[in-house]
Write an enzyme that holds these catalytic residues in place. Structure first.
Site, PDB file in Angstrom:
ATOM      1  CG  HIS A   2       2.563   4.783   8.960  1.00 12.49           C
ATOM      2  ND1 HIS A   2       2.211   3.678   8.232  1.00 12.49           N
ATOM      3  CD2 HIS A   2       2.958   5.717   8.052  1.00 12.49           C
ATOM      4  CE1 HIS A   2       2.365   3.919   6.939  1.00 12.49           C
ATOM      5  NE2 HIS A   2       2.825   5.159   6.810  1.00 12.49           N
ATOM      6  CD  GLU A  37      -3.790  12.362   5.589  1.00 12.61           C
ATOM      7  OE1 GLU A  37      -3.153  12.608   4.555  1.00 12.61           O
ATOM      8  OE2 GLU A  37      -5.042  12.403   5.652  1.00 12.61           O
ATOM      9  NE  ARG A  81      -1.464   2.545   2.809  1.00 15.62           N
ATOM     10  CZ  ARG A  81      -1.018   3.691   3.313  1.00 15.62           C
ATOM     11  NH1 ARG A  81      -0.884   4.763   2.528  1.00 15.62           N
ATOM     12  NH2 ARG A  81      -0.650   3.775   4.584  1.00 15.62           N
ATOM     13  CG  ASP A  82       2.966   4.511   2.866  1.00 16.75           C
ATOM     14  OD1 ASP A  82       3.138   5.258   1.893  1.00 16.75           O
ATOM     15  OD2 ASP A  82       2.955   4.919   4.040  1.00 16.75           O
ATOM     16  CB  THR A  89       1.912  12.024   7.443  1.00 16.32           C
ATOM     17  OG1 THR A  89       0.910  11.367   8.233  1.00 16.32           O
ATOM     18  CG2 THR A  89       1.522  11.984   5.977  1.00 16.32           C
ATOM     19  CE1 TYR A 144      -1.475   4.233   8.990  1.00 19.38           C
ATOM     20  CE2 TYR A 144      -3.271   3.309   7.691  1.00 19.38           C
ATOM     21  CZ  TYR A 144      -1.942   3.284   8.099  1.00 19.38           C
ATOM     22  OH  TYR A 144      -1.096   2.325   7.601  1.00 19.38           O
ATOM     23  CG  HIS A 202       6.666   8.314   5.877  1.00 17.95           C
ATOM     24  ND1 HIS A 202       6.652   7.985   4.545  1.00 17.95           N
ATOM     25  CD2 HIS A 202       5.439   7.967   6.357  1.00 17.95           C
ATOM     26  CE1 HIS A 202       5.473   7.481   4.216  1.00 17.95           C
ATOM     27  NE2 HIS A 202       4.713   7.461   5.299  1.00 17.95           N
TER      28      HIS A 202
END
Length: 514
Positions: free
Chosen positions: A207, A146, A16-17, A179, A144, A209
């Site tokens: 999550h 976001e 997905r990501d 994010t 989530y 990055h």
């Protein structure tokens, strides 16, 4: 600060990501293959495989994954990103046979106000409406928040207000993303420590990055603060600088934080290779755990230390990842590096022959940075059959070739102590060399014999930069003679084989004259 060992879930979002990486689009068949490998072999706890309502191709892939997952008992471990659209995402996921929705809500007040044009109350009401419908349809629900990292920094009251409104709904995991990858480890720890302390009854996922290259460090901080699950991707795929690398996170959590994980590390490299091939995004050779060179020692002193007592070995050994330790051969090699490679080939050489082979490796290392174990048999054969004749030495040789153009050669050689220069032209680089060297050899009443065969090869499984072996069969009157040349350039391997023959025949001419 010591922390108690506990089980940490790893959720892989490569499909997905990871597919949001520029230029990456997996086919349905590739998606199914990766999903099966992640769950069945690597044994990740959960996978996120798509975003709802993207395309018919996506729907086909998700349907195939879900069908297989139900048969294998993995149905509740396959998740799909859905949106706050009441029935549409839920119905899409249900139509694929899915069981889990990861609902994307706005985790920052700025996103809620400027992107949606709504208040916290309006947005949370719509989120709860979608949650209620998903629950009614029998889906498991994660959510989530976001842009949570910026939301928490800029307006923590908005974050608290949203979680307060959702905390008693049927949400299994509250997934808090960085994010835009803007957090540093101390910020991660402080914010998650606050969230986990404020809501001890909730399960939080992180999550991350990797925009600042801090994703793995941030994972450590989040785990230290008390989170229960981490989101990763294979090979660090993801938007911009990508997500956290699953391989790095898994190894760090086990080795540095003593956390319990479900995954089988022995499949990390194989699945990394699969994703590399399907995505077209190459893994750096020095990427931790999965890079091609990370278990290769280059310096001879390291090989010597390992041979004498494993002085350069760590817990991060290649065997746990179904890999092997290798010792690079090149200009930095020492006796221990060569011995390690000879052991791998099950080849024994005398000390004198080892010195000759090592000298040749170091010499080749100036033009080819690394000699592989596959190259080594070529070098050994070349060195062992070489005589110490030095009647002719190639001092310099320059080749020029072009498409639909004659090749030219300019060379400088030493014959019996005298220097000569010559140029030649021909239909290829080797032909041009023969033309040039023949002009010099005329002065010594020597003429090269005709070629009976010319064979060029590289090691099995060799790469484009592999050594090239050229074996030339010469028609020497009443007999055929073979000479071998080894070089990184295939034309020069032929030239080396030719120089070897000239040396042999000049020696024979000198001996007969005496």
């Amino acid at each position: 600060m010591s922390i108690e060992s506990r089980h940490i879930q790893l959720m892989d979002t490569t499909l997905r990501d990871g597919e949001q990486t520029q230029g990456v689009a997996f086919t349905p068949t590739e998606k199914v293959s990766i999903a099966k490998a992640l769950l069945q072999f690597l044994r990740v706890d959960r996978i996120e495989v798509a975003s709802a309502r993207v395309s018919e191709g996506e729907k086909e892939a998700v349907s195939q994954i879900n069908q297989w997952a139900r048969q294998e008992g993995f149905a509740d471990r396959v998740e799909v990103l859905g949106f706050v659209d009441h029935t549409r995402s839920v119905d899409w996921i249900r139509s694929t046979g899915g069981s889990v929705i990861n609902l994307l809500a706005k985790g920052s007040e700025k996103h809620c106000r400027e992107q949606l044009g709504k208040t916290l109350e309006q947005h949370s009401t719509e989120v709860l409406q979608t949650i209620a419908y998903a629950h009614e349809q029998g889906l498991k629900i994660n959510i989530y928040l976001e842009d949570w990292s910026n939301g928490y920094k800029d307006s923590p009251d908005y974050v608290y207000g949203l979680v307060d409104r959702l905390r008693h709904s049927p949400v299994s995991h509250f997934m808090l993303p960085d994010t835009l990858g803007v957090m540093a480890p101390d910020e991660v720890f402080n914010s998650f420590h606050d969230m986990c302390g404020r809501y001890p009854d909730l399960l939080f996922d992180f999550h991350p990055h990797n925009d600042y290259g801090l994703a793995t460090a941030n994972v450590m901080a989040a785990v230290r603060a008390g989170i229960s699950a981490v989101h990763c991707t294979i090979n660090c795929l993801g938007e911009r600088a990508g997500n956290a690398s699953l391989a790095e996170v898994a190894v760090v959590l086990r080795d540095k934080m003593n956390m319990q994980l479900s995954i089988d590390e022995s499949h990390l490299v194989r699945i990394s290779n699969m994703v590399e091939n399907f995505s077209g995004k190459r893994v750096a050779a020095n990427a931790p755990i999965v890079g091609a060179d990370v278990f290769t020692q280059t310096a001879g002193i390291h090989a010597d230390g390992d041979q004498k007592g494993g002085l350069y070995k760590t817990r991060l050994g290649p065997e746990r990842f179904s890999r092997t330790h290798s010792y690079a051969l090149g200009k930095m090699s020492g006796k221990a590096s060569l011995k390690k490679n000879l052991e791998r080939l099950e080849v024994e050489l005398s000390e004198e022959d080892q010195k000759k082979v090592l000298a040749r490796i170091v010499s080749l290392g100036d033009s080819k940075q690394t000699i592989t174990t596959d190259d080594l048999p070529f070098i050994i054969a070349d060195v062992l059959e070489s005589k110490s004749y030095q009647h002719i030495k190639l001092l310099n040789c320059s080749l020029n070739s072009g498409l639909d153009l004659q090749s030219t050669v300019s060379l400088r050689v030493e014959i019996q102590g005298e220097n000569h220069q010559a140029t030649g032209a021909g239909s290829g680089g080797f032909d041009a060399f023969i033309d040039a060297i023949s002009k010099v050899l005329k002065k010594y009443d020597y003429r090269l014999p005709e070629l009976a065969d010319y064979e060029v090869r590289i090691p099995k499984g060799g790469h484009a930069n592999a050594l090239t072996e050229c074996v030339i069969t010469w028609n020497c009157g009443n007999e055929l003679r073979k000479t071998r040349g080894v070089h990184v350039n295939q034309v020069f391997s032929g030239i080396m084989a030719t120089i070897k023959l000239i040396n042999i025949q000049l020696h024979e001419m000198k001996s007969s004259a005496e």
